[in-house]
Scaffold this motif. Sequence first.
Motif, PDB file in Angstrom:
ATOM      1  N   VAL A  11       0.823  -1.209   0.000  1.00 43.04           N
ATOM      2  CA  VAL A  11       0.000   0.000   0.000  1.00 43.04           C
ATOM      3  C   VAL A  11       0.857   1.258   0.000  1.00 43.04           C
ATOM      4  N   ALA A  12       1.860   1.318   0.866  1.00 36.57           N
ATOM      5  CA  ALA A  12       2.680   2.531   0.975  1.00 36.57           C
ATOM      6  C   ALA A  12       3.383   2.852  -0.341  1.00 36.57           C
ATOM      7  N   GLN A  13       3.952   1.842  -0.989  1.00 32.38           N
ATOM      8  CA  GLN A  13       4.629   2.099  -2.261  1.00 32.38           C
ATOM      9  C   GLN A  13       3.641   2.521  -3.331  1.00 32.38           C
ATOM     10  N   CYS A  14       2.462   1.915  -3.326  1.00 30.69           N
ATOM     11  CA  CYS A  14       1.428   2.291  -4.287  1.00 30.69           C
ATOM     12  C   CYS A  14       1.047   3.763  -4.108  1.00 30.69           C
ATOM     13  N   TRP A  15       0.776   4.158  -2.866  1.00 30.52           N
ATOM     14  CA  TRP A  15       0.428   5.555  -2.603  1.00 30.52           C
ATOM     15  C   TRP A  15       1.587   6.479  -2.941  1.00 30.52           C
ATOM     16  N   ASN A  16       2.818   6.040  -2.662  1.00 24.73           N
ATOM     17  CA  ASN A  16       3.975   6.869  -2.976  1.00 24.73           C
ATOM     18  C   ASN A  16       4.154   7.059  -4.478  1.00 24.73           C
ATOM     19  N   ASP A  17       3.877   6.023  -5.244  1.00 26.26           N
ATOM     20  CA  ASP A  17       3.941   6.157  -6.699  1.00 26.26           C
ATOM     21  C   ASP A  17       2.954   7.226  -7.174  1.00 26.26           C
ATOM     22  N   ILE A  18       1.775   7.242  -6.553  1.00 25.44           N
ATOM     23  CA  ILE A  18       0.765   8.240  -6.904  1.00 25.44           C
ATOM     24  C   ILE A  18       1.233   9.637  -6.507  1.00 25.44           C
ATOM     25  N   PHE A  82      -7.998   6.653   5.430  1.00 26.22           N
ATOM     26  CA  PHE A  82      -7.234   6.663   4.188  1.00 26.22           C
ATOM     27  C   PHE A  82      -7.793   5.704   3.141  1.00 26.22           C
ATOM     28  N   ALA A  83      -8.829   4.948   3.476  1.00 21.90           N
ATOM     29  CA  ALA A  83      -9.495   4.147   2.451  1.00 21.90           C
ATOM     30  C   ALA A  83     -10.170   5.052   1.431  1.00 21.90           C
ATOM     31  N   CYS A  84     -10.440   6.289   1.855  1.00 24.49           N
ATOM     32  CA  CYS A  84     -11.051   7.286   0.976  1.00 24.49           C
ATOM     33  C   CYS A  84     -10.661   8.656   1.508  1.00 24.49           C
ATOM     34  N   ALA A  85      -9.588   9.231   0.997  1.00 18.58           N
ATOM     35  CA  ALA A  85      -9.061  10.460   1.585  1.00 18.58           C
ATOM     36  C   ALA A  85      -8.342  11.314   0.554  1.00 18.58           C
ATOM     37  N   VAL A  86      -8.462  12.611   0.727  1.00 20.23           N
ATOM     38  CA  VAL A  86      -7.679  13.563  -0.060  1.00 20.23           C
ATOM     39  C   VAL A  86      -6.457  13.952   0.758  1.00 20.23           C
ATOM     40  N   LEU A  87      -5.264  13.766   0.177  1.00 23.23           N
ATOM     41  CA  LEU A  87      -4.029  14.212   0.794  1.00 23.23           C
ATOM     42  C   LEU A  87      -3.565  15.443   0.022  1.00 23.23           C
ATOM     43  N   PRO A  88      -3.714  16.640   0.594  1.00 29.90           N
ATOM     44  CA  PRO A  88      -3.404  17.857  -0.149  1.00 29.90           C
ATOM     45  C   PRO A  88      -1.904  18.081  -0.345  1.00 29.90           C
ATOM     46  N   ARG A  89      -1.577  18.876  -1.318  1.00 38.86           N
ATOM     47  CA  ARG A  89      -0.185  19.158  -1.634  1.00 38.86           C
ATOM     48  C   ARG A  89       0.555  19.761  -0.431  1.00 38.86           C
ATOM     49  N   LYS A  90      -0.123  20.619   0.330  1.00 36.28           N
ATOM     50  CA  LYS A  90       0.519  21.276   1.463  1.00 36.28           C
ATOM     51  C   LYS A  90       1.042  20.263   2.471  1.00 36.28           C
ATOM     52  N   ILE A  91       0.267  19.207   2.745  1.00 29.30           N
ATOM     53  CA  ILE A  91       0.719  18.187   3.688  1.00 29.30           C
ATOM     54  C   ILE A  91       1.840  17.355   3.079  1.00 29.30           C
ATOM     55  N   PHE A  92       1.752  17.069   1.775  1.00 27.96           N
ATOM     56  CA  PHE A  92       2.836  16.339   1.115  1.00 27.96           C
ATOM     57  C   PHE A  92       4.141  17.119   1.214  1.00 27.96           C
ATOM     58  N   TYR A  97       6.776  11.415   1.753  1.00 28.68           N
ATOM     59  CA  TYR A  97       6.191  10.135   1.369  1.00 28.68           C
ATOM     60  C   TYR A  97       5.822   9.259   2.560  1.00 28.68           C
ATOM     61  N   PHE A  98       5.026   8.231   2.262  1.00 29.17           N
ATOM     62  CA  PHE A  98       4.687   7.209   3.254  1.00 29.17           C
ATOM     63  C   PHE A  98       5.904   6.313   3.494  1.00 29.17           C
ATOM     64  N   ASP A  99       5.925   5.679   4.632  1.00 29.41           N
ATOM     65  CA  ASP A  99       7.010   4.786   5.019  1.00 29.41           C
ATOM     66  C   ASP A  99       6.771   3.404   4.407  1.00 29.41           C
ATOM     67  N   GLU A 100       7.577   3.034   3.424  1.00 32.15           N
ATOM     68  CA  GLU A 100       7.411   1.761   2.722  1.00 32.15           C
ATOM     69  C   GLU A 100       7.905   0.570   3.524  1.00 32.15           C
ATOM     70  N   ASN A 101       8.457   0.814   4.707  1.00 30.14           N
ATOM     71  CA  ASN A 101       8.780  -0.308   5.593  1.00 30.14           C
ATOM     72  C   ASN A 101       7.520  -0.952   6.154  1.00 30.14           C
ATOM     73  N   PHE A 102       6.396  -0.248   6.087  1.00 28.93           N
ATOM     74  CA  PHE A 102       5.114  -0.872   6.416  1.00 28.93           C
ATOM     75  C   PHE A 102       4.653  -1.610   5.170  1.00 28.93           C
ATOM     76  N   PHE A 103       4.702  -2.952   5.250  1.00 30.94           N
ATOM     77  CA  PHE A 103       4.513  -3.771   4.049  1.00 30.94           C
ATOM     78  C   PHE A 103       3.845  -5.092   4.408  1.00 30.94           C
ATOM     79  N   PRO A 104       2.960  -5.598   3.580  1.00 29.44           N
ATOM     80  CA  PRO A 104       2.364  -4.948   2.417  1.00 29.44           C
ATOM     81  C   PRO A 104       1.220  -3.996   2.769  1.00 29.44           C
ATOM     82  N   ALA A 105       0.658  -4.128   3.986  1.00 27.21           N
ATOM     83  CA  ALA A 105      -0.475  -3.271   4.339  1.00 27.21           C
ATOM     84  C   ALA A 105      -0.623  -3.162   5.848  1.00 27.21           C
TER      85      ALA A 105
END
Length: 227
Positions: A11-18, A82-92, A97-105
């Motif tokens: 999940v973290a890598q998927c969100w990070n790719d986005i 986060f199953a349905c959430a807007v992450l705005p640019r300001k917070i990014f 990025y999300f921590d990809e050490n949390f794997f896979p979900a």
Amino acid sequence: MVRYVGYNIGVAQCWNDILEAGYEENTCDRILFVNSDMKFGPGDMDKMIAFSEAKPDKLITITGTHGKHREKWEGMALSHGFACAVLPRKIFEELGYFDENFFPAYNEDCDYFTRLWRSRNLGPIRNGYDKISAKDSPLVECVRSGHTHHEGSSVIYSDSRLMQLNSQTHAQNNRYYLAKWNGINDHEAYDLPFEEASLRIELENRHDPYPDLWDRSKEKEKYYSTL
């Protein structure tokens, strides 16, 4: 843009790719994370976008019904998180990025929320505010809908092998979270990850954010070897 990977990257890598494609490469104004088992109520997506325009410094979530865990869900002050959430640019820009050490979900959303809480210097995490699913958190603006449905963990429940693996990897994620924050579920004690690392995860180290502090490469290799 549709990106087909062909295997579980987590999940973290998927969100990070986005996030990288959307904000790093400046291809969109805002990013809406939506799980594959979500069904929007009429007009709810438009309401979330409107909220994000009005509150650019907050995470935007929405309330609704839940399928798999509706007995636990009903009557609680929860959103879909986060199953349905807007992450705005300001917070990014604030956290990266999300921590990809949390794997896979699991736990990657709680970790991001904790980093945001610490970044805003809000003091000790108060009971009930530790997750993005809390509707009245000072970091969250929640669309009160009740009509957007999340079935919940549909991919995991669809495969007994994934369910068995999840029981192992979820426990590993909990151990990692506990080490990272010296506490879990409203008892996080550190102000910084591992008491010394930055709250922000940069693009160049998003795949391995704390190489000198924690290594999950062998656990990931084991996961893929069992699929």
